[in-house]
Design a protein around this motif. Structure first.
Motif, mmCIF file in Angstrom:
data_model
loop_
_atom_site.group_PDB
_atom_site.id
_atom_site.type_symbol
_atom_site.label_atom_id
_atom_site.label_comp_id
_atom_site.label_asym_id
_atom_site.label_seq_id
_atom_site.Cartn_x
_atom_site.Cartn_y
_atom_site.Cartn_z
ATOM 1 N N PHE A 70 5.661 4.079 -4.179
ATOM 2 C CA PHE A 70 5.048 3.046 -3.344
ATOM 3 C C PHE A 70 4.967 3.429 -1.875
ATOM 4 C CE2 PHE A 70 5.692 0.662 -7.201
ATOM 5 C CZ PHE A 70 4.450 0.046 -7.308
ATOM 6 N N LYS A 71 5.740 4.403 -1.457
ATOM 7 C CA LYS A 71 5.569 4.930 -0.101
ATOM 8 C C LYS A 71 4.144 5.452 0.061
ATOM 9 C CE LYS A 71 7.148 8.712 2.837
ATOM 10 N NZ LYS A 71 8.070 9.857 2.923
ATOM 11 N N ILE A 74 1.593 2.523 -0.019
ATOM 12 C CA ILE A 74 1.588 1.766 1.242
ATOM 13 C C ILE A 74 0.837 2.542 2.313
ATOM 14 C CG2 ILE A 74 3.057 0.952 3.130
ATOM 15 C CD1 ILE A 74 5.131 0.211 0.899
ATOM 16 N N ASN A 77 -2.751 2.204 2.067
ATOM 17 C CA ASN A 77 -3.234 0.824 2.209
ATOM 18 C C ASN A 77 -3.829 0.311 0.896
ATOM 19 O OD1 ASN A 77 -3.495 -1.513 3.715
ATOM 20 N ND2 ASN A 77 -5.567 -1.003 4.379
ATOM 21 N N LEU A 112 6.185 -5.850 -3.566
ATOM 22 C CA LEU A 112 5.446 -5.330 -2.414
ATOM 23 C C LEU A 112 4.027 -5.878 -2.306
ATOM 24 C CD1 LEU A 112 6.532 -1.603 -2.724
ATOM 25 C CD2 LEU A 112 7.258 -3.221 -0.958
ATOM 26 N N ILE A 114 1.594 -4.929 -4.402
ATOM 27 C CA ILE A 114 0.705 -3.863 -4.868
ATOM 28 C C ILE A 114 0.801 -3.829 -6.386
ATOM 29 C CG2 ILE A 114 0.174 -1.399 -4.809
ATOM 30 C CD1 ILE A 114 1.594 -1.280 -2.077
#
Length: 136
Positions: A70-71, A74, A77, A112, A114
């Motif tokens: 997920f880094k 993120i 975007n 998050l 996402i």
């Protein structure tokens, strides 16, 4: 910081089915001799904005952690992601570890904001969608 005006090239510019995603991933990791775990980052219209390799493993295993996954999402975007890895053995049948990491990624993404839309496993000329199999 760098901003690119276009996303990765993909004919049709939209992922509508698991086969669309599998075809795109196959271009990048379809013939790897080791397990490779990747994510496809998508915008709100399900258009690919980035494809990231999260980890490269061994002949039959790959270390995947939600933090690294997920880094990348993120930083890209992403509104949602599709996860994918290959099975160098050619058999795309999901293992219990595949199902467990899918659940962890789904739960982490939910926190998050996402969405994990699918987890695809590539084999020799075929693929398995964990979403289509009802495993996520």
């Amino acid at each position: 910081m760098v901003r690119e005006s276009t996303s990765i090239f993909y004919p049709g510019r939209m992922i509508r089915t698991a086969k669309d995603a599998a075809d795109l991933f196959g271009q990048f990791i379809g013939d790897c001799d080791r397990e490779s775990f990747c994510i496809l980052c998508l915008n709100t219209k399900n258009e690919p904005t980035a494809l990231h390799q999260v980890s490269t493993g061994t002949l039959n295993a790959s270390l995947v952690h939600p933090r690294e996954t997920f880094k990348l999402a993120i930083l890209a975007n992403s509104a949602s992601i599709i996860a994918c890895h290959n099975h160098p053995s050619g058999q795309p049948d999901p293992s219990q570890q595949d199902v467990e990491i899918t659940e962890r990624l789904r739960d982490s993404g939910s926190l998050l904001g996402i969405d994990l839309l699918d987890h695809i496993i590539l084999g020799a000329g075929n693929f398995v969608s964990l979403k289509e199999k009802g495993l996520m």
